[in-house]
Design a protein around this motif. Structure first.
Motif, PDB file in Angstrom:
ATOM      1  N   LYS A 181       0.851  -1.185   0.000  1.00  0.00           N
ATOM      2  CA  LYS A 181       0.000   0.000   0.000  1.00  0.00           C
ATOM      3  C   LYS A 181       0.885   1.233   0.000  1.00  0.00           C
ATOM      4  N   SER A 182       0.296   2.339  -0.347  1.00  0.00           N
ATOM      5  CA  SER A 182       1.038   3.589  -0.428  1.00  0.00           C
ATOM      6  C   SER A 182       1.643   3.934   0.921  1.00  0.00           C
ATOM      7  N   THR A 183       2.881   4.423   0.886  1.00  0.00           N
ATOM      8  CA  THR A 183       3.545   4.858   2.113  1.00  0.00           C
ATOM      9  C   THR A 183       3.515   6.379   2.237  1.00  0.00           C
ATOM     10  N   VAL A 184       2.843   7.053   1.315  1.00  0.00           N
ATOM     11  CA  VAL A 184       2.762   8.511   1.356  1.00  0.00           C
ATOM     12  C   VAL A 184       1.860   8.925   2.524  1.00  0.00           C
ATOM     13  N   ARG A 185       2.381   9.851   3.331  1.00  0.00           N
ATOM     14  CA  ARG A 185       1.663  10.354   4.491  1.00  0.00           C
ATOM     15  C   ARG A 185       1.743  11.877   4.507  1.00  0.00           C
ATOM     16  N   PHE A 186       0.958  12.517   5.376  1.00  0.00           N
ATOM     17  CA  PHE A 186       0.970  13.968   5.480  1.00  0.00           C
ATOM     18  C   PHE A 186       2.361  14.488   5.840  1.00  0.00           C
ATOM     19  N   ARG A 187       3.142  13.737   6.608  1.00  0.00           N
ATOM     20  CA  ARG A 187       4.489  14.180   6.980  1.00  0.00           C
ATOM     21  C   ARG A 187       5.392  14.347   5.759  1.00  0.00           C
ATOM     22  N   HIS A 188       5.057  13.706   4.654  1.00  0.00           N
ATOM     23  CA  HIS A 188       5.863  13.833   3.441  1.00  0.00           C
ATOM     24  C   HIS A 188       5.736  15.212   2.803  1.00  0.00           C
ATOM     25  N   ILE A 189       4.706  15.961   3.170  1.00  0.00           N
ATOM     26  CA  ILE A 189       4.559  17.321   2.658  1.00  0.00           C
ATOM     27  C   ILE A 189       5.759  18.164   3.095  1.00  0.00           C
ATOM     28  N   HIS A 190       6.200  17.985   4.334  1.00  0.00           N
ATOM     29  CA  HIS A 190       7.374  18.731   4.836  1.00  0.00           C
ATOM     30  C   HIS A 190       8.630  18.359   4.037  1.00  0.00           C
ATOM     31  N   GLU A 191       8.810  17.082   3.791  1.00  0.00           N
ATOM     32  CA  GLU A 191       9.956  16.626   2.992  1.00  0.00           C
ATOM     33  C   GLU A 191       9.890  17.221   1.589  1.00  0.00           C
ATOM     34  N   PHE A 192       8.704  17.233   1.033  1.00  0.00           N
ATOM     35  CA  PHE A 192       8.518  17.799  -0.298  1.00  0.00           C
ATOM     36  C   PHE A 192       8.859  19.289  -0.318  1.00  0.00           C
ATOM     37  N   ILE A 193       8.390  20.024   0.693  1.00  0.00           N
ATOM     38  CA  ILE A 193       8.654  21.461   0.752  1.00  0.00           C
ATOM     39  C   ILE A 193      10.156  21.714   0.867  1.00  0.00           C
ATOM     40  N   ARG A 194      10.864  20.925   1.668  1.00  0.00           N
ATOM     41  CA  ARG A 194      12.329  21.060   1.762  1.00  0.00           C
ATOM     42  C   ARG A 194      12.993  20.815   0.412  1.00  0.00           C
ATOM     43  N   ASN A 195      12.605  19.746  -0.268  1.00  0.00           N
ATOM     44  CA  ASN A 195      13.156  19.451  -1.595  1.00  0.00           C
ATOM     45  C   ASN A 195      12.853  20.578  -2.568  1.00  0.00           C
ATOM     46  N   MET A 196      11.624  21.057  -2.544  1.00  0.00           N
ATOM     47  CA  MET A 196      11.223  22.126  -3.441  1.00  0.00           C
ATOM     48  C   MET A 196      12.026  23.394  -3.189  1.00  0.00           C
ATOM     49  N   ALA A 197      12.211  23.748  -1.933  1.00  0.00           N
ATOM     50  CA  ALA A 197      12.977  24.946  -1.583  1.00  0.00           C
ATOM     51  C   ALA A 197      14.424  24.805  -2.041  1.00  0.00           C
ATOM     52  N   ARG A 198      14.977  23.623  -1.854  1.00  0.00           N
ATOM     53  CA  ARG A 198      16.365  23.386  -2.277  1.00  0.00           C
ATOM     54  C   ARG A 198      16.503  23.539  -3.783  1.00  0.00           C
ATOM     55  N   TRP A 199      15.577  22.969  -4.539  1.00  0.00           N
ATOM     56  CA  TRP A 199      15.650  23.066  -6.002  1.00  0.00           C
ATOM     57  C   TRP A 199      15.340  24.477  -6.481  1.00  0.00           C
ATOM     58  N   ARG A 200      14.418  25.167  -5.813  1.00  0.00           N
ATOM     59  CA  ARG A 200      14.096  26.547  -6.200  1.00  0.00           C
ATOM     60  C   ARG A 200      15.310  27.450  -5.995  1.00  0.00           C
ATOM     61  N   ALA A 201      16.042  27.232  -4.915  1.00  0.00           N
ATOM     62  CA  ALA A 201      17.235  28.032  -4.634  1.00  0.00           C
ATOM     63  C   ALA A 201      18.335  27.777  -5.667  1.00  0.00           C
ATOM     64  N   ARG A 202      18.336  26.616  -6.268  1.00  0.00           N
ATOM     65  CA  ARG A 202      19.365  26.267  -7.259  1.00  0.00           C
ATOM     66  C   ARG A 202      19.048  26.780  -8.654  1.00  0.00           C
ATOM     67  N   LYS A 203      17.810  27.187  -8.880  1.00  0.00           N
ATOM     68  CA  LYS A 203      17.401  27.611 -10.218  1.00  0.00           C
ATOM     69  C   LYS A 203      17.986  28.978 -10.544  1.00  0.00           C
ATOM     70  N   THR A 204      18.622  29.068 -11.685  1.00  0.00           N
ATOM     71  CA  THR A 204      19.236  30.325 -12.116  1.00  0.00           C
ATOM     72  C   THR A 204      18.228  31.138 -12.924  1.00  0.00           C
ATOM     73  N   HIS A 205      18.583  32.359 -13.260  1.00  0.00           N
ATOM     74  CA  HIS A 205      17.695  33.239 -14.016  1.00  0.00           C
ATOM     75  C   HIS A 205      17.386  32.699 -15.411  1.00  0.00           C
ATOM     76  N   ASP A 206      18.285  31.909 -15.981  1.00  0.00           N
ATOM     77  CA  ASP A 206      18.028  31.358 -17.311  1.00  0.00           C
ATOM     78  C   ASP A 206      17.285  30.041 -17.265  1.00  0.00           C
ATOM     79  N   GLY A 207      16.824  29.639 -16.072  1.00  0.00           N
ATOM     80  CA  GLY A 207      16.009  28.437 -15.941  1.00  0.00           C
ATOM     81  C   GLY A 207      16.788  27.173 -15.682  1.00  0.00           C
ATOM     82  N   HIS A 208      18.091  27.240 -15.650  1.00  0.00           N
ATOM     83  CA  HIS A 208      18.908  26.062 -15.384  1.00  0.00           C
ATOM     84  C   HIS A 208      19.129  25.899 -13.874  1.00  0.00           C
ATOM     85  N   PHE A 209      19.777  24.834 -13.495  1.00  0.00           N
ATOM     86  CA  PHE A 209      20.002  24.553 -12.082  1.00  0.00           C
ATOM     87  C   PHE A 209      21.484  24.437 -11.799  1.00  0.00           C
ATOM     88  N   LEU A 210      21.901  25.036 -10.675  1.00  0.00           N
ATOM     89  CA  LEU A 210      23.301  24.947 -10.248  1.00  0.00           C
ATOM     90  C   LEU A 210      23.587  23.571  -9.687  1.00  0.00           C
TER      91      LEU A 210
END
Length: 163
Positions: free
Chosen positions: A134-163
């Motif tokens: 069964k799915s192991t996705v839980r509400f606590r994974h939202i926090h993990e997702f937000i951390r990953n998203m913030a990390r990737w957003r911070a890496r995005k350059t003005h030309d759309g690429h990632f550092l």
């Protein structure tokens, strides 16, 4: 996922695919998506679940939150970011230099496909109930997702690429 990169590096074809181990995709849909991917000349093609009735309420809510946040932060027009199958060309794989070793791999594929200005396609497919587990996705994974998203957003350059 830890074996993903090794498996893809050993692949010999020009088209690669990620499918889940729960057997939720119909083989006919996978074949139809492959034909779509090749016929349209996509660099990346992804499935979109036409129904999620078998996922359970918690999984559906977490997925909706994930997709809404992802679309808003990264201005992505795509639906159902984590859906599989995901087909991609060897050229995309080599250019993307995928890094994620967790469930964020699906999101990274889409982020890098957009950054590399790839031709991307989506196709609705029917998801079947899981045959086992069964799915192991839980509400606590939202926090993990937000951390990953913030990390990737911070890496995005003005030309759309990632550092």
């Amino acid at each position: 996922l830890p074996h993903f990169d090794r498996a893809v590096r050993q692949a010999r074809g020009e088209t690669m695919v990620i499918v889940r181990g729960e057997h939720q995709e119909k083989p006919a849909d996978v074949a139809r998506m492959y034909a779509f991917h090749r016929a349209e000349g996509h660099d990346v093609s992804k499935g979109v679940r036409s129904t999620r009735a078998h996922d359970g309420l918690q999984r559906i809510v977490v997925s909706r939150i994930f997709n809404a946040l992802f679309k808003r932060v990264f201005h992505m027009p795509f639906r159902d970011i984590n859906a599989a199958p995901k087909f991609f060309s060897r050229r995309f794989y080599e250019q993307a230099r995928l890094e994620s070793l967790d469930w964020f791999l699906d999101a990274e594929i889409m982020l890098k496909a957009m950054a590399l200005d790839c031709k991307i396609g989506e196709m609705e497919i029917e998801y079947l109930p899981r045959r086992s587990g069964k799915s192991t996705v839980r509400f606590r994974h939202i926090h993990e997702f937000i951390r990953n998203m913030a990390r990737w957003r911070a890496r995005k350059t003005h030309d759309g690429h990632f550092l």
